[in-house]
Design an enzyme around this catalytic site. Structure first.
Site, PDB file in Angstrom:
ATOM      1  N   CYS A   1      21.838  31.873 -10.934  1.00  0.00           N
ATOM      2  CA  CYS A   1      22.802  32.785 -11.550  1.00  0.00           C
ATOM      3  C   CYS A   1      22.619  34.190 -10.977  1.00  0.00           C
ATOM      4  CB  CYS A   1      22.609  32.825 -13.064  1.00  0.00           C
ATOM      5  SG  CYS A   1      22.625  31.201 -13.838  1.00  0.00           S
TER       6      CYS A   1
ATOM      7  N   TYR B   1      25.069  27.195 -15.141  1.00  0.00           N
ATOM      8  CA  TYR B   1      26.532  27.143 -15.040  1.00  0.00           C
ATOM      9  C   TYR B   1      27.011  25.870 -14.364  1.00  0.00           C
ATOM     10  CZ  TYR B   1      26.572  32.145 -16.161  1.00  0.00           C
ATOM     11  OH  TYR B   1      26.419  33.363 -16.761  1.00  0.00           O
TER      12      TYR B   1
ATOM     13  N   ARG C   1      11.350  47.609  22.082  1.00  0.00           N
ATOM     14  CA  ARG C   1      11.855  47.847  20.729  1.00  0.00           C
ATOM     15  C   ARG C   1      11.630  46.564  19.946  1.00  0.00           C
ATOM     16  NH1 ARG C   1      16.347  48.480  23.951  1.00  0.00           N
ATOM     17  NH2 ARG C   1      17.243  46.628  23.019  1.00  0.00           N
TER      18      ARG C   1
ATOM     19  N   LYS D   1      15.255  49.879  11.062  1.00  0.00           N
ATOM     20  CA  LYS D   1      16.607  50.009  10.498  1.00  0.00           C
ATOM     21  C   LYS D   1      16.710  49.180   9.220  1.00  0.00           C
ATOM     22  CE  LYS D   1      18.153  46.292  13.600  1.00  0.00           C
ATOM     23  NZ  LYS D   1      18.919  45.979  14.828  1.00  0.00           N
TER      24      LYS D   1
ATOM     25  N   HIS E   1      20.615  45.672  25.349  1.00  0.00           N
ATOM     26  CA  HIS E   1      20.162  44.743  24.308  1.00  0.00           C
ATOM     27  C   HIS E   1      20.562  43.322  24.698  1.00  0.00           C
ATOM     28  CE1 HIS E   1      18.603  43.739  20.442  1.00  0.00           C
ATOM     29  NE2 HIS E   1      19.739  43.569  19.822  1.00  0.00           N
TER      30      HIS E   1
ATOM     31  N   ARG F   1      28.720  44.327  22.593  1.00  0.00           N
ATOM     32  CA  ARG F   1      28.827  44.839  21.233  1.00  0.00           C
ATOM     33  C   ARG F   1      28.976  46.359  21.290  1.00  0.00           C
ATOM     34  NH1 ARG F   1      23.854  43.819  17.166  1.00  0.00           N
ATOM     35  NH2 ARG F   1      22.894  45.439  18.466  1.00  0.00           N
TER      36      ARG F   1
ATOM     37  N   ASP G   1      21.258  36.780 -12.396  1.00  0.00           N
ATOM     38  CA  ASP G   1      19.976  37.403 -12.775  1.00  0.00           C
ATOM     39  C   ASP G   1      18.878  36.406 -13.105  1.00  0.00           C
ATOM     40  OD1 ASP G   1      21.558  39.891 -12.983  1.00  0.00           O
ATOM     41  OD2 ASP G   1      22.313  38.923 -14.798  1.00  0.00           O
TER      42      ASP G   1
HETATM   43  C1  PLP Z   1      17.915  45.423  15.677  1.00  0.00           C
HETATM   44  C2  PLP Z   1      17.755  45.794  17.084  1.00  0.00           C
HETATM   45  C3  PLP Z   1      16.520  45.598  17.724  1.00  0.00           C
HETATM   46  C4  PLP Z   1      15.354  44.862  17.090  1.00  0.00           C
HETATM   47  O1  PLP Z   1      15.566  43.479  17.229  1.00  0.00           O
HETATM   48  P1  PLP Z   1      14.471  42.424  16.689  1.00  0.00           P
HETATM   49  O2  PLP Z   1      15.042  41.111  17.057  1.00  0.00           O
HETATM   50  O3  PLP Z   1      14.413  42.610  15.192  1.00  0.00           O
HETATM   51  O4  PLP Z   1      13.197  42.754  17.337  1.00  0.00           O
HETATM   52  C5  PLP Z   1      16.394  46.072  19.017  1.00  0.00           C
HETATM   53  N1  PLP Z   1      17.415  46.687  19.633  1.00  0.00           N
HETATM   54  C6  PLP Z   1      18.627  46.875  19.054  1.00  0.00           C
HETATM   55  C7  PLP Z   1      19.715  47.546  19.816  1.00  0.00           C
HETATM   56  C8  PLP Z   1      18.848  46.422  17.758  1.00  0.00           C
HETATM   57  O5  PLP Z   1      20.046  46.578  17.195  1.00  0.00           O
END
Ligand code: PLP
Length: 396
Positions: A319, A272, A228, A45, A172, A143, A321
């Site tokens: 800054c 700055y 994941r 992602k 998660h 969430r 840039d």
């Molecule tokens: C981003 C995400 C992950 C990956 O998490 P990491 O800590 O980067 O391995 C896994 N599951 C869900 C639902 C996420 O949003």
């Protein structure tokens, strides 16, 4: 513009070097830790945490990943347009009108709300091919996901529909990267209860996945047969409490070149607000990188780059840039400057930047690609350049 020109342009201003050989090795090592009985879903992602989703997708699939995950439907569409055929799960929340777009592109839908479940059934009633979906359960992160009290009935309902292939279930963790594993264990137990409930209604899943990078490394997987992983595949620690496995190394480094080399007279201020004041005449240099490139302004007067092989402190404010650094000796204009990397040459790591900025490496990595070109390295040599500044647009 030819590729060679692009590479030249990219390397003469600030750019990100993305070492896909390292990414490949990281994925292989982590897939090895997941083990043969667990599939590996590479989370790419946010444009692969700033590393380039299309390039990373191909490499991940060649080195142990069997599935991909993104956060937005459009991120998945982009991968399909790039010719990627592997399963792509859209993690987390999905707006109702986006469900049809996801289906059209054969993306796997996450069902984490009653509204999405209803929408999925509406679309499945007219579907020509089975729709792949995973059930997302809220086991404590609070969430996104279905509360345990309704997860089983929604799951059973979707399971019955002939055109819905409810092939996966996941949750998660909230705190897998922290030393106290109590919340993680509670979440695993909650997931197991739901799995048992669903099992009693005859609902079996091909994919059960509870694990992110942190819990893959610490070994808190529960009854999963898929993992994941995102952050660790890029060679970044999930948190300071979770060490990366041996051989997993940072994929991204940030490079630039001086645009000016000069002597800052003693008693003068820099940048700055003149927040840095020189004591004596000092060698200094200007680097074309700023907060618009994702270098946080909070590293002003605190961070450092490496120029001429020496750590070179940031002088005054970063800054939009440009940033000024102190040099231990006068350098030629155009001299190479290492902004950040794996730390092996004394440069800041993304963890160093995150610490100075009071945030996490995830945020630094995803922001660094705002403007900078990316130069991808494969088999030790540059093989592709991606310049967001030259992206496609269309008048309507
Ligand atoms: C981003 C995400 C992950 C990956 O998490 P990491 O800590 O980067 O391995 C896994 N599951 C869900 C639902 C996420 O949003």
């Amino acid at each position: 513009m030819s590729q060679i020109n692009l590479l030249n342009i990219a390397q003469h201003e600030s750019f990100l070097r993305i070492d896909l050989d390292r990414y490949a090795r990281n994925v292989a090592i982590l897939a090895g830790i997941a083990g043969q009985h667990r599939e590996f879903m590479a989370v790419i992602k946010a444009d692969a945490y700033g590393h380039g989703a299309i390039q990373c997708a191909h490499v991940a699939l060649e080195h142990g990943a069997s599935q991909l995950a993104v956060a937005r439907v459009w991120e998945g569409v982009r991968l399909r347009r790039a010719g990627i055929q592997a399963p792509i799960l859209v993690l987390g929340g999905i707006n109702l009108d986006a469900v049809a777009i996801a289906i059209e592109h054969r993306l796997t839908i996450t069902v984490g709300s009653v509204a999405v479940a209803d929408q999925l059934i509406r679309l499945a009633n007219e579907a020509a091919a089975p729709i792949n979906a995973h059930l997302k359960v809220d086991t404590g992160l609070h969430r996104y996901g279905l509360m345990p009290a309704i997860a089983s009935s929604i799951g059973a309902m979707l399971h019955e529909h002939p055109m819905i292939d409810l092939e996966g279930i996941y949750a998660h963790f909230s705190s897998a990267d922290e030393p106290d594993q109590t919340p993680t264990m509670a979440q695993i137990n909650a997931a197991h209860t739901i799995l048992d409930d669903l099992g009693q209604t005859g609902c079996e899943f091909r994919y059960i996945h509870l694990t992110n990078s942190a819990s893959l490394i610490t070994g808190a997987a529960g009854r999963s047969n898929m993992v994941r992983a995102g952050v660790a595949t890029f060679g970044l620690q999930p948190s300071p409490d979770v060490e990366l496995p041996e051989g997993v190394l940072p994929v991204m480094s940030v490079h630039s070149r001086l645009t000016r080399s000069f002597i800052l007279p003693g008693g003068e201020g820099v940048s700055y607000g003149l927040t840095y004041l020189s004591e004596n005449d000092e060698a200094a240099g200007t680097v074309p990188i700023g907060y618009a490139d994702g270098l946080p302004r909070s590293v002003s007067n605190r961070g450092w780059f490496v120029a001429g092989g020496q750590p070179s402190p940031i002088r005054g404010r970063v800054c939009m840039d440009q940033t000024v650094i102190g040099l231990s000796e006068g350098l030629d204009e155009d001299a190479e400057v290492l902004i950040a990397g794996d730390g092996s040459s004394g440069e800041m790591t993304l963890d160093d930047i995150a610490r100075l900025d009071g945030t996490i490496n995830y945020e630094i990595a995803t922001r660094l690609s705002a403007r900078m070109p990316r130069v991808f390295i494969k088999d030790g040599v540059p093989f592709e350049v991606d310049m967001p500044a030259l992206s496609v647009r269309e008048s309507l």
